[in-house]
Design a protein around this motif. Structure first.
Motif, PDB file in Angstrom:
ATOM      1  N   LYS A   1       0.831  -1.210   0.000  1.00 22.50           N
ATOM      2  CA  LYS A   1       0.000   0.000   0.000  1.00 22.50           C
ATOM      3  C   LYS A   1       0.865   1.259   0.000  1.00 22.50           C
ATOM      4  O   LYS A   1       0.660   2.159  -0.809  1.00 22.50           O
ATOM      5  N   THR A   2       1.834   1.271   0.910  1.00 22.36           N
ATOM      6  CA  THR A   2       2.631   2.487   1.057  1.00 22.36           C
ATOM      7  C   THR A   2       3.466   2.739  -0.193  1.00 22.36           C
ATOM      8  O   THR A   2       3.590   3.879  -0.653  1.00 22.36           O
ATOM      9  N   GLU A   3       4.018   1.661  -0.759  1.00 23.83           N
ATOM     10  CA  GLU A   3       4.801   1.831  -1.996  1.00 23.83           C
ATOM     11  C   GLU A   3       3.903   2.367  -3.100  1.00 23.83           C
ATOM     12  O   GLU A   3       4.274   3.298  -3.814  1.00 23.83           O
TER      13      GLU A   3
ATOM     14  N   ASN B   1       8.924  -5.396   6.634  1.00 20.80           N
ATOM     15  CA  ASN B   1      10.082  -4.700   7.201  1.00 20.80           C
ATOM     16  C   ASN B   1       9.850  -3.212   7.368  1.00 20.80           C
ATOM     17  O   ASN B   1      10.540  -2.546   8.131  1.00 20.80           O
ATOM     18  N   ASN B   2       8.907  -2.703   6.564  1.00 14.46           N
ATOM     19  CA  ASN B   2       8.669  -1.261   6.607  1.00 14.46           C
ATOM     20  C   ASN B   2       7.176  -1.013   6.827  1.00 14.46           C
ATOM     21  O   ASN B   2       6.514  -0.361   6.028  1.00 14.46           O
ATOM     22  N   SER B   3       6.662  -1.579   7.910  1.00 10.01           N
ATOM     23  CA  SER B   3       5.218  -1.534   8.111  1.00 10.01           C
ATOM     24  C   SER B   3       4.790  -0.181   8.676  1.00 10.01           C
ATOM     25  O   SER B   3       5.348   0.310   9.659  1.00 10.01           O
ATOM     26  N   SER B   4       3.798   0.415   8.027  1.00 14.19           N
ATOM     27  CA  SER B   4       3.289   1.708   8.522  1.00 14.19           C
ATOM     28  C   SER B   4       2.437   1.410   9.732  1.00 14.19           C
ATOM     29  O   SER B   4       1.490   0.639   9.634  1.00 14.19           O
ATOM     30  N   ARG B   5       2.767   2.030  10.840  1.00 20.18           N
ATOM     31  CA  ARG B   5       2.013   1.780  12.067  1.00 20.18           C
ATOM     32  C   ARG B   5       1.043   2.923  12.337  1.00 20.18           C
ATOM     33  O   ARG B   5       0.677   3.212  13.472  1.00 20.18           O
TER      34      ARG B   5
ATOM     35  N   LEU C   1      -5.567   7.414   0.296  1.00 16.84           N
ATOM     36  CA  LEU C   1      -5.709   6.823   1.624  1.00 16.84           C
ATOM     37  C   LEU C   1      -4.856   5.569   1.731  1.00 16.84           C
ATOM     38  O   LEU C   1      -5.008   4.623   0.969  1.00 16.84           O
ATOM     39  N   ASP C   2      -3.913   5.605   2.689  1.00 21.20           N
ATOM     40  CA  ASP C   2      -3.057   4.430   2.955  1.00 21.20           C
ATOM     41  C   ASP C   2      -3.225   4.119   4.429  1.00 21.20           C
ATOM     42  O   ASP C   2      -2.682   4.805   5.283  1.00 21.20           O
ATOM     43  N   ILE C   3      -4.025   3.122   4.695  1.00 14.99           N
ATOM     44  CA  ILE C   3      -4.309   2.812   6.098  1.00 14.99           C
ATOM     45  C   ILE C   3      -4.136   1.312   6.284  1.00 14.99           C
ATOM     46  O   ILE C   3      -4.349   0.548   5.345  1.00 14.99           O
TER      47      ILE C   3
HETATM   48 MG   LIG Z   1       2.427   0.745   4.750  1.00 15.92          MG
END
Ligand SMILES: [Mg+2]
Ligand SMILES: Nc1ncnc2c1ncn2[C@@H]1O[C@H](COP(=O)(O)OP(=O)(O)OP(=O)(O)O)[C@@H](O)[C@H]1O
Length: 1283
Positions: free
Chosen positions: A157-159, A201-205, A455-457
């Motif tokens: 999602k974030t990428e 490894n790069n999880s959005s919290r 929206l990135d949730i």
């Molecule tokens: Mg993310």
């Protein structure tokens, strides 16, 4: 082995679906032999088997697949994934499979340029295409847009969000200062809000909604970031193998020595708050740059963590620069780093009991004195005050002075630990809020017209231990899923209905009940939690019990012991609850719900930080905002804050145009080139894309108003087309462009396109001028033709109308003539009959004269008398005539009046009769005279003549009487007919009444059937939910080495109606539920149920028999009952198989493989299931039928054919199709069963078809003429006797 060895997809627990061939039709499922021999044979329910195409599929849009089902969908994703084509569409929704590696040129600046201004579908699927669509929609519809990026953790999602923002900012050449600021926000946000978890490894919290604002010319004029729910518990503790937020490691790895000294930084394993994992992310180069003294023991032992996009050393340098670009001065940056370091040091402060302290208080342990000093230094607070605030709590008594007496209450060790952690969490989370605010401030913002929000949730989350954070995240995902359902599935179907497109409806699970469970005002879980916090002594177990009490019997809420995962079953009822989410069941541990729902610091700590000397910290805790003084009853909980934030977000989403990106994680190992089919399939199902695919099988994803389409192309059209009205223009264009009629549909206000077809249309419309000329010519031709057709139709209508008028005129004249004639005859009948009667007297007088002529004496006297009679006759006739004429004239004129009628009354029958009697009397008198005279002359002769005359008069009287009798009879007949007609009408009325009653009965039956169908759908959804729960538990178990039990001891009943298997108030086992649902679904899903009942009564259990065994028994058995039972079971299975095939047929071969004429199949489909009584079958008869049929897709002259069927008892024995254009098809049971009609004779309805049955010699003659061999009965002799 079956003859029909079609390739199919069959469900597999690892790969999702694998290819195989059906080798056995079982009683309730099919046996499939996988193509790949490494997989074992399997027996599956037919809902888990789907048709497969022969070759591999590779389509940009999944709606273009030849066979639309979840298996081909999954196969398409997989095939493309291995070809590095990670994107596909399902209509307008983008599916993105995470490649876990860099794909060359996929996001290069040239690619951005390529997608600029291109319609969706014109180029291969891409995030850029979605971004461009959002920009174009914003421009065309003058409406802000949202792009919702969803998927589970690590799905990308974030990428994807980063690439979207890159496109949104760069789409107009290069990025300006505002765009750079928006893009710079990302590394900063990721440093403070992302962390390594076991899934990513790069999880959005935290969640974010990034708005890029545009002016009227679509230039970027600003940006705004909203953030949601940072995971605070991570600041103090992390699970094994998981890290704290990146920024801590970045600071430790990358900060220059000078900064490290100022902040007294060491290495990761010096800090308790970093205990989950102490390794850095670094690459070969940066690994060298980090001094060994800064690395933890574990890092030195195991080496660094590796990720292509994370590097702690390098990222610190990037962060520092990005903060600079965002406008932060060196001192501002320094104060941020100071607070980050302070949190680390604060975590190292530990407590120990005070020996001999009766109040149970604690003190800062000696080992952490140094940390205490560093922390107070970094926070700018007095060390003693910090120490006091950490180990004691200020309380105000109610009485005693204005504010009450202040009491210092010592804290126990665990309370002091909690206070320390609360302070660390408050500092860090407020720092995060501040950083987002700084980013927002740094982006210059002028007034904007519209915006595009991304929206990135976090996606749906489930762990072995799930707490308040997961609860909030999953609640948010439920809301987003509801939005997706409403936006895509519900609204789309409503639009199709409104526009009259006649698209079949699809069902989907509505999750409103889960949302209600969580957010309902009176007893939602959030409300219950807030209520609990307001109690004098809140307790997790009381809260949990309240939840269970308030939602007892709700299907979506269960006890922890109903979980499928063994680890959850150890929780007691009052320690947690289980929520059946749309994506699967999650068991929540409620122990920390109350603390996590209240983020207020206790008064002494809050007062301390408000009065500190660190300017940034002071800003984070402004005085006056003291949450602790607001008191328990007025506090704003984390849950309610989140609910409000989410409400605002949903409002925004609802007002905007929406675009969806569904990210898929291909494997749980986070590696490239590995596709775990089952994992991907579960995500596709949860994301609702499979439902969309189902909808799009007949749906139309692109649509445009006639007027919009017209204005879209107005500028490129020549003047002769521009003048057309919008709808005519659209019709003319579509008809003349030779687009296939099934690719678009005209609604009431819009034209709708099948997936990808709008692009085709657009491409044609924007083609070169030469092509445009050709199009214009075609349109003109079409217009002329359609206008000509319209005018010809108009002329035909006018002619038809004229003929009708003439015809009606003629009919009116005829009716008039008959009526008038009838009336005149009725009116004048007494007169002309009177005249005739009187005239007859004249005839008689002639005879009198003749006789008188024979008289020798008194002749003149007689003649004179006769003349008198003549005069009287003339007078009478005149009188009758004159009166009748006058009346007749009167009747004809419209100004006829009653007074005239009275002056001139109609002559009555009696008057005519009396005139007649008078004349007759005179005549008689004359005759008497003549007689007397004749008596004298020729007495005997004259007497004879007189007698004859009298006889003649008598005959005339009798005739008159007979006439009168006839008239009476006529009148009687007429009366009887009227009576008959009345009776008939009465009967007709009764029949209509009866019909009405029947209709009402049929309607109520229909309603009942619909209700049953609804119930069925509900059971099916539950079954699916159970399957998801199970799969989720399996995944979790495999990740955490946990155990899943096949059937947990009990689950609490659901909130369905009482008739449902889940609706009773008992505790029932899971397997019972599943089998109840499954058996109910199975029994109802096909009319086999009735036949199963029939079979149940029989003495043979054939359910375990193989298909081939059944066929062998039919061919060889001599036991009539067994034979008949086998035939029934055999045909029942054929029916199930053909029903499955029909559901799974290819879209292009709709009319192939029909086993009986459509009329027969449809008749069977409409009628209720028929149970064959066994006696009837034993006394089997041979019956023969012939019916004509039409082939829909054949040319006109070869359309018609004849279908012959020979039924041996209830089942088909021989079947023959005669076509005009191809050789006859002769089929015999026992050999060609798969191609033959599988219905029983009763079901075909042939016996009720007039003229369908023929004699055996007629059938046999035709059979033999077409080369058929004489018939050998399978089990019964042709005359119906058993063998
Ligand atoms: Mg993310
Ligand atoms: N398009 C892509 N190309 C290459 N790698 C990618 C792509 N998308 C994702 N990845 C890889 O997958 C990893 C996880 O992606 P990402 O952080 O976007 O997941 P996420 O869905 O945001 O997860 P979370 O919910 O935990 O934040 C990235 O760190 C990156 O390595």
């Amino acid at each position: 082995m079956l003859e029909d060895t079609q390739l199919v997809w069959v469900r597999d627990a690892t790969d999702g679906y694998i290819q195989g061939r059906i080798t056995e039709i079982g009683s309730k499922e099919f046996e499939v032999t996988p193509i790949d021999r490494k997989f074992p044979k399997r027996t599956c329910h037919y809902d888990d088997i789907h048709s497969s195409c022969d070759g591999p599929q590779d389509h940009d849009d999944n709606c273009e697949l030849m066979l639309l089902n979840e298996a081909t969908f999954l196969d398409n994703l997989k095939t493309r994934y291995y070809k590095d084509k990670i994107y596909t569409y399902v209509a307008n929704i983008l599916i993105a499979v995470n490649p876990y590696r860099e794909i060359k040129e996929l996001y290069a600046p040239d690619t951005i340029k390529k997608y600029n201004g291109r319609s969706l579908g014109e180029l291969p699927p891409h995030v850029f295409a979605i971004a461009d669509k959002a920009i174009r929609d914003m421009r065309v519809y003058k409406l802000s847009q949202s792009i919702i990026v969803s998927g589970e953790s690590g799905a990308g999602k974030t990428e994807s969000t980063k690439y979207l923002l890159k496109y949104l900012c760069y789409s107009h050449d290069s990025a300006g200062p505002i765009e750079t600021k928006i893009l710079d926000a990302n590394p900063v946000l990721e440093a403070f809000g992302n962390a390594k978890t076991t899934r990513n490894n790069n999880s959005s919290r935290f969640g974010k909604f990034i708005e890029v604002h545009y002016d009227g010319k679509c230039q970027v004029v600003g940006g705004y970031i909203s953030h949601y729910l940072l995971e605070k518990s991570r600041i103090c503790t992390q699970s094994a193998e998981e890290r704290n937020y990146h920024v801590f490691y970045m600071l430790l790895a990358g900060a220059p020595q000078q900064l490290r000294d100022k902040l007294s930084l060491g290495k990761p394993d010096d800090y308790r708050y970093l205990s989950g994992c102490t390794q850095y992310f670094s690459n070969a180069k940066t690994e060298q740059l980090i001094p060994g003294t800064q690395k933890s023991t574990s890092h030195q032992k195991k080496g660094p963590l590796k990720d292509p996009i994370i590097d702690d050393y390098q990222h610190f340098q990037n962060l520092d620069k990005a903060l600079g670009r965002l406008g932060l001065s060196e001192s501002e940056k320094m104060s941020i780093y100071t607070l980050v370091a302070a949190v680390l040091h604060l975590g190292n402060i530990t407590f120990e009991e005070i020996p001999d302290d009766v109040r149970g208080g604690c003190q800062v342990s000696e080992a952490s004195e140094q940390s205490m000093t560093i922390t107070s230094g970094l926070l700018g607070v007095d060390e003693t005050e910090l120490r006091t605030a950490l180990v004691s709590r200020v309380m105000q008594s109610k009485g005693g002075g204005f504010k009450g007496t202040v009491i210092m209450v010592p804290l126990k060790i665990y309370e002091a630990n909690n206070a320390r952690d609360a302070l660390a969490k408050a500092i860090y989370s407020r720092l995060f809020d501040r950083i987002v605010a700084l980013i927002n401030q740094s982006i210059p913002f002028q007034a904007s017209n519209f915006y595009i929000g991304v929206l990135d949730i976090a996606g749906f989350e489930y762990f072995t231990v799930n707490s308040f954070e997961q609860f909030c995240i999953n609640y948010c995902n439920e809301k987003l899923q509801k939005f997706f359902n409403d936006n895509i599935l519900k609204n789309e179907q409503e639009l199709y209905k409104r526009e009259g497109l006649n698209v079949p409806e699809i069902t989907f699970t509505d999750n409103q009940d889960i949302i209600e469970l969580i957010e309902a005002k009176s007893s939602g879980i959030f409300t219950l939690l807030d209520e609990e916090s307001k109690l004098p002594k809140p307790s997790p177990s009381h809260f949990t019990a309240e939840v269970h009490k308030s939602w007892a019997n709700h299907y979506r809420l269960g006890l922890p012991r109903s979980s499928r995962l063994k680890a959850h079953r150890t929780l007691r009822d009052e320690e947690g609850f289980l929520v059946r989410h749309f994506a699967g069941a999650v068991c929540y541990n409620t122990e920390q719900f109350i603390e996590k729902n209240n983020d207020a610091l206790h008064a002494s700590l809050e007062g301390l930080v408000q009065e500190c000397e660190n300017p940034l910290l002071k800003q984070l805790f402004p005085s006056g905002s003291n949450t602790s003084v607001r008191g328990k009853l007025n506090f704003i909980s984390v849950g309610s804050k989140f609910k409000t934030q989410l409400g605002e977000l949903m409002e925004k989403l609802e007002q905007n145009g929406t675009n969806f990106i569904r990210c898929i994680k291909p494997n749980s190992k986070m590696v490239d080139r590995q596709f775990e089919g089952n994992l991907a399939l579960a995500q596709l199902k949860c994301s609702g894309t499979i439902s969309v695919l189902e909808l799009m099988e007949h749906g139309f994803p692109s649509r445009v108003l006639f007027a919009d389409l017209y204005s879209m192309y107005k500028s490129v059209l020549p003047p002769e087309l521009v003048s057309l009205p919008a709808r005519t223009f659209c019709e003319a264009m579509f008809q003349s462009l030779n687009l296939s009629a099934k690719d678009f549909k005209f609604g009431i206000t819009k034209v709708f396109f099948r997936p990808g077809k709008f692009v085709e249309f657009d491409r044609i419309m924007r083609s070169d001028p030469e092509n445009m000329l050709a199009i214009v010519a075609k349109v003109k031709k079409w217009l002329i033709r359609s206008r000509w057709v319209k005018s010809a139709l108009g002329a035909l209508c006018v002619i038809k109308l004229r003929n009708r008028i003439i015809f009606r005129n003629k009919c009116v004249l005829t009716a008039q003539r008959i009526a008038r004639g009838f009336l005149a005859r009725k009116q004048h009948r007494p007169r002309y009959q009177g005249i005739a009667k009187i005239n007859k007297i004249r005839t008689n007088t002639l005879k009198t004269i003749e006789i008188a002529n024979g008289l020798k004496m008194g002749r003149d006297e007689i003649v004179g008398g006769v003349n008198d009679i003549y005069r009287q006759i003339d007078d009478a006739i005149n009188k009758i005539k004159v009166r009748s004429t006058k009346i007749c004239i009167c009747c004809q004129f419209a100004n006829f009046t009653v007074s005239r009628l009275q002056q001139n009354p109609r002559i009555t029958q009696r008057e005519i009769d009396s005139m007649y009697t008078v004349v007759m009397a005179n005549m008689n008198k004359l005759t008497v005279d003549l007689n007397n005279k004749l008596k004298e002359q020729q007495q005997a002769e004259e007497q004879e003549r007189l007698r004859k005359i009298q006889e003649a008069l008598e005959a005339e009287r009798r005739a008159k009487e007979a006439e009168e009798q006839r008239l009476r009879e006529d009148a009687e007949n007429k009366r009887l007919k009227v009576e008959m007609e009345t009776r008939r009408k009465l009967a007709e009325a009764q029949r209509l009444k009866q019909e009405e009653e029947d209709r009402r009965a049929a309607l109520s039956l229909q309603a009942q059937l619909e209700k049953e169908a609804k119930d069925d759908a509900k059971y099916r959804q539950q079954l699916e939910q159970e399957r998801r729960d199970h799969e989720l538990a399996l995944r979790l178990a495999s990740e955490s080495n946990g155990q899943v039990e096949d059937s947990p001891p009990v689950i609490r009943n659901g909130g369905l109606n009482d008739a449902s298997p889940m609706g009773s108030n008992k505790l029932i086992s899971f397997s019972q539920v599943v089998s109840n649902i499954a058996s109910r679904y199975l029994n109802k899903s096909e009319n086999v149920r009735a036949q199963q009942q029939a079979l149940g009564k029989q003495k043979f259990d054939l359910s375990k028999w193989k298909y081939s065994e059944l066929r062998d028994a039919i061919n060889t058995s001599c036991d009539i009952e067994l034979l008949e039972a086998c035939r029934q079971e055999f045909h029942r299975r054929l029916k199930v198989y053909h029903a499955w095939k029909a559901k799974n047929r290819k879209r292009t071969t709709m009319d192939e493989n029909e086993r009986a004429p459509r009329s027969v199949m449809e008749a069977a489909f409409k009628q209720p299931p028929i149970v064959q009584p066994i006696q009837e079958i034993v006394a089997a008869q041979h019956r023969y039928f012939r019916i004509p049929f039409m082939r829909a897709n054949a040319p006109d002259n070869t359309k018609r054919g004849l279908w012959y069927a020979h039924f041996d008892g209830q089942w088909i024995a021989r079947q023959m199709e005669l076509h005009a254009d191809k050789p006859p098809i002769l089929l015999v049971a026992g050999t060609d069963d798969m191609q033959m009609c599988e219905l029983s004779l009763e079901e075909t309805g042939l016996t009720r078809k007039r003229g369908a049955e023929i004699l055996d010699h007629e059938f046999n003659r035709e059979w033999e003429r077409n080369g058929g061999k004489p018939y050998k009965s399978l089990g019964t002799k042709p005359n119906g006797a058993g063998i």
